[in-house]
Write an enzyme that holds these catalytic residues in place. Structure first.
Site, short mmCIF file in Angstrom:
data_model
loop_
_atom_site.label_atom_id
_atom_site.label_comp_id
_atom_site.label_asym_id
_atom_site.label_seq_id
_atom_site.Cartn_x
_atom_site.Cartn_y
_atom_site.Cartn_z
N ARG A 92 0.85 -1.19 0.00
CA ARG A 92 0.00 0.00 0.00
C ARG A 92 0.89 1.24 0.00
NH1 ARG A 92 -0.46 4.69 2.22
NH2 ARG A 92 -0.15 3.75 4.27
N HIS A 131 3.10 4.48 12.72
CA HIS A 131 3.43 4.41 11.29
C HIS A 131 4.55 5.42 11.04
CE1 HIS A 131 2.51 3.97 6.92
NE2 HIS A 131 2.92 5.23 6.87
N HIS A 183 3.54 4.02 -3.58
CA HIS A 183 4.06 5.35 -3.91
C HIS A 183 5.45 5.27 -4.52
CE1 HIS A 183 0.79 7.53 -1.99
NE2 HIS A 183 0.99 6.90 -0.85
#
Length: 345
Positions: A18, A201, A22
């Site tokens: 996920r 995160h 990027h």
């Protein structure tokens, strides 16, 4: 804080499929996601997050289109998992509750509902419907460095009140240091219920992704995000294999096979990087300026198109306090810088 890092097992949440989107402009092939997910599953990772880098329904002119749809990626991963929990991420306003229901039908059983750190109130509907579906739900407060710890904790409290079972400190800019991480979890402890889990995160733009994740766990964060070879926006996330090796040396319970993770990082993920995921002058500028990590590839393209230094664009984005969702403004900033350069000539 109900989690004791010396005794309890960490919950390892992989984000290679996920956030890692990027790093390669959302271009994972089906064979890639299937092989990576299977390796993670066999290595003992608790959960594997799969989606466009900007969450369900993120494919757009603003964020970038992917090689496949969210549903194709999710179905491919669902087919190979035997123990890891299939997870996804959704940004209210980008992904709707219809996407959430469709993800559940495919097999997603855990979701992170992500908002900017001052906008937790827009997560209420998505958190509520995810809970009604029976999903495990985390609140994900992005760009957590941009507001003070007490203010962030109040946003976390909103997410908890909507039904989130875990709330994250999400260092999207890779701009926090260990003191900043510690202060935010201490603020969480002052307002959240002990049974509400905490998560971390991290991004690695200041080379602190692993250190910040360790400090977070010491402060009671049971859920730790990481990715193989750090595959993620900017300089990447906390590298999963490095984090596991570090905490294994501390004797912490993580449940993962560190050698299998090293192999997956080196053999499956690193070869896919068309731009090395590392700390360099551009990604360091993200952390230094406190800029959303996924702006990197957009800013690099704008710099090439208009003859600018990527760092100049990133620092200006930081000065203007641009946040996720404002990718379309990067070209505007570049044009402003070109005009300023022309006026000074």
């Amino acid at each position: 804080m109900s989690f004791d890092v010396g005794k309890d097992k960490l919950y390892i949440q992989d984000v290679t499929l996920r956030d890692g989107m990027h790093a390669i402009r959302h271009m994972y092939g089906i064979d890639h996601v299937r092989a990576i997910a299977q390796a993670l599953d066999e290595a003992g990772v608790d959960a594997i997050e799969v989606a466009h880098g900007d969450g369900l329904n993120g494919a757009s002119f603003n964020y970038g289109f992917g090689a496949h749809t969210d549903w194709e990626w999710l179905e491919a991963v669902a087919d190979v998992l035997t123990r890891s929990v299939l997870t996804t991420l959704i940004l209210p306003g980008v992904g709707t509750v219809d996407e959430l229901r469709r993800a559940y039908d495919i097999g997603v059983r855990s979701v992170r509902v992500a908002t900017h750190c001052t906008e937790a109130d827009v997560s209420k509907q998505h958190i509520g419907i995810a809970r009604d579906l029976g999903m495990d739900v985390s609140g994900f407060l992005m760009m957590s460095h941009m507001i003070e710890p007490e203010a962030l904790a109040q946003q976390a409290l909103l997410m908890e009140s909507y039904g989130a079972q875990c709330v994250y400190v999400t260092d999207s800019g890779g701009a926090l240091d260990m003191d900043g991480v510690r202060a935010r979890f201490q603020a969480y402890d002052r307002v959240l219920r002990p049974e509400t889990q905490r998560g971390m995160h991290a991004h690695h733009n200041l080379s602190l992704g692993v250190a910040n994740s360790i400090v977070a766990a010491q402060q009671g964060a049971v859920r730790i995000d990481a990715s193989l070879a750090g595959m993620g926006a900017g300089a990447g996330n906390a590298p999963l294999e490095v984090f596991i090796a570090a905490v294994d040396r501390k004797g912490w319970n993580h449940g993962c096979d560190v050698n299998a993770l090293m192999d997956a990082a080196e053999d499956l993920v690193r070869p896919l990087q068309d731009r090395p995921v590392r700390v360099d002058r551009e990604t360091l500028a993200l952390g230094y300026a406190g800029v959303y990590s996924s702006f990197l590839r957009h800013a690099e393209k704008a710099a090439a198109d208009y003859g600018l230094d990527t760092r100049t664009i990133l620092v200006e984005l930081g000065r203007r306090k641009m946040v996720g969702g404002q990718e379309d403004m990067i070209v505007d900033v570049a044009l402003d810088l070109v005009r300023e350069r022309g006026a000074a000539a």
